[in-house]
Design an enzyme around this catalytic site. Structure first.
Site, PDB file in Angstrom:
ATOM      1  N   LYS A 169       0.846  -1.200   0.000  1.00  0.00           N
ATOM      2  CA  LYS A 169       0.000   0.000   0.000  1.00  0.00           C
ATOM      3  C   LYS A 169       0.878   1.246   0.000  1.00  0.00           C
ATOM      4  O   LYS A 169       2.100   1.172   0.212  1.00  0.00           O
ATOM      5  CB  LYS A 169      -0.962  -0.010   1.189  1.00  0.00           C
ATOM      6  CG  LYS A 169      -0.368  -0.108   2.597  1.00  0.00           C
ATOM      7  CD  LYS A 169       0.437   1.037   3.130  1.00  0.00           C
ATOM      8  CE  LYS A 169      -0.274   2.333   3.360  1.00  0.00           C
ATOM      9  NZ  LYS A 169      -1.164   2.385   4.519  1.00  0.00           N
ATOM     10  N   SER A 216      -2.133   7.148   2.413  1.00  0.00           N
ATOM     11  CA  SER A 216      -3.292   7.733   1.732  1.00  0.00           C
ATOM     12  C   SER A 216      -3.115   9.202   1.369  1.00  0.00           C
ATOM     13  O   SER A 216      -3.882   9.746   0.570  1.00  0.00           O
ATOM     14  CB  SER A 216      -4.531   7.577   2.615  1.00  0.00           C
ATOM     15  OG  SER A 216      -4.731   6.245   2.934  1.00  0.00           O
TER      16      SER A 216
HETATM   17  C1  SPV Z   1      -1.831   5.736   9.741  1.00  0.00           C
HETATM   18  O1  SPV Z   1      -1.789   6.397  10.789  1.00  0.00           O
HETATM   19  O2  SPV Z   1      -0.892   5.044   9.350  1.00  0.00           O
HETATM   20  C2  SPV Z   1      -3.012   5.779   8.905  1.00  0.00           C
HETATM   21  C3  SPV Z   1      -3.802   6.960   8.884  1.00  0.00           C
HETATM   22  O3  SPV Z   1      -3.262   4.845   8.199  1.00  0.00           O
HETATM   23  S1  SPV Z   1      -3.272   7.892   7.557  1.00  0.00           S
HETATM   24  O4  SPV Z   1      -1.846   8.119   7.661  1.00  0.00           O
HETATM   25  O5  SPV Z   1      -4.076   9.072   7.735  1.00  0.00           O
HETATM   26  O6  SPV Z   1      -3.610   7.215   6.329  1.00  0.00           O
HETATM   27 MG    MG Z   2      -1.697   3.622   7.915  1.00  0.00          MG
END
Ligand code: SPV
Ligand code: MG
Length: 304
Positions: free
Chosen positions: A131, A134
């Site tokens: 992944k 985001s």
């Molecule tokens: C994380 O804290 O790793 C998350 C939240 O998945 S985010 O970074 O906002 O995607």
């Molecule tokens: Mg995360």
């Protein structure tokens, strides 16, 4: 006895089932808050501040290990960190399981190991492996609904005691609310205990609209990192279940370390920062050196 450590495996017996406090928190009727931590020390700090549960953030744990949040850290490295967080805080931990590190089999192995090492729940997002965080770039291909639902079912079947949060990345990937809702319903049918709807907009409009149309089918979890200006009263009104403050221990530590390193470098002295950094006594207190000292009195030969 360390009160926090004694609550490490706190459970409430309900018939044959064992209900973890994280289940209670996610299902509670009032808005709840979960704080990010990324190692034993940050977990202890969050516990001392009064948080009832922790978010083992993939971003923060990766960052603290010097990795990027793109599955560069291995799943066993994540599990090791979560174990340190559980032991150091005694709090229930919802672990960011990313996309499960592979298919259904990797996801259920991850969940089982996390459970063995003290975690209370796992959050899986509907993307593939590896992944990408985001908030980085625009390449966020979504998993097929059926395949991801299989990942959820496998986790639920093999570790029913774990809280299973299904994270919907449809809005991050550029789809609309309909896609997000369709996915949420499929994941609820697959056995998720809650859905996490993620957004990277700077306002909460799409999150609040999701909550309205979702109509309470399962608890809704949110991560307002980008729409941080929205007051929590809006979430209470929208009947959102849980807010995750997802990365502020890691970012606070980064800022504090940058300032401290800069000053020590420039001043060629630690005198100027002494009053600004945590005292050693504070660190010893967080990690319960008093318990060790009492144990020494009990177990070491006493020499007068
Ligand atoms: C994380 O804290 O790793 C998350 C939240 O998945 S985010 O970074 O906002 O995607
Ligand atoms: Mg995360």
């Amino acid at each position: 006895m360390n009160k926090q450590l004694s609550s490490l495996h706190d459970t409430i017996a309900l018939g044959d089932a064992l209900i973890d406090p994280l289940h209670e928190l996610i299902r509670s009727q009032q808005l709840e808050f979960i704080m990010e931590a990324h190692d034993g020390l940050s977990a202890a700090v969050a516990a001392q501040a009064g948080f009832k549960a922790l978010w083992a953030s993939g971003l923060s744990i990766s960052s603290s290990l010097g990795y990027r949040d793109a599955n560069e850290a291995s799943w066993t490295q994540m599990v090791d960190v979560v174990e340190r967080m559980a032991d150091a805080s005694g709090l229930p931990i919802l672990v960011d399981g990313d996309s499960g590190f592979g298919n259904f089999n990797n996801a259920r192995l991850l969940a089982a190991k996390l459970h063995q090492r003290g975690a209370s729940g796992v959050c899986l997002e509907d993307k593939g492996f590896p992944k990408m965080n985001s908030f980085v770039g625009n390449r966020h291909p979504l998993a097929e609904i059926d395949e991801f639902s299989g990942r959820l079912r496998a986790v639920k079947d093999s570790v029913p005691a774990m809280v299973l949060v299904a994270r919907i990345e449809a809005l991050i990937a550029g789809y609309g609310l309909d896609e997000a809702l369709t996915r949420g319903h499929a994941y609820a049918d697959a056995g998720a205990d809650a859905v996490l709807i993620h957004s990277r907009r700077s306002d909460a409009t799409e999150i609040l609209e999701f909550a309205r149309q979702w109509a309470g089918k399962l608890p809704v979890v949110i991560v307002p990192t980008k729409y941080y200006q929205t007051p929590v009263s809006a979430y209470r009104e929208a009947k959102i279940s849980t807010v995750i403050w997802a990365n502020h221990n890691m970012r606070a530590a980064t800022a504090a370390m940058r300032t401290t390193c800069g000053r020590i470098m420039a001043e060629e002295s630690i005198a100027g920062v002494e009053g600004e950094v945590a005292s050693l006594e504070e660190v010893f207190g967080l990690l319960r050196y008093d318990e060790l000292s009492a144990a020494e009195d009990r177990y070491l030969p006493q020499h007068t």
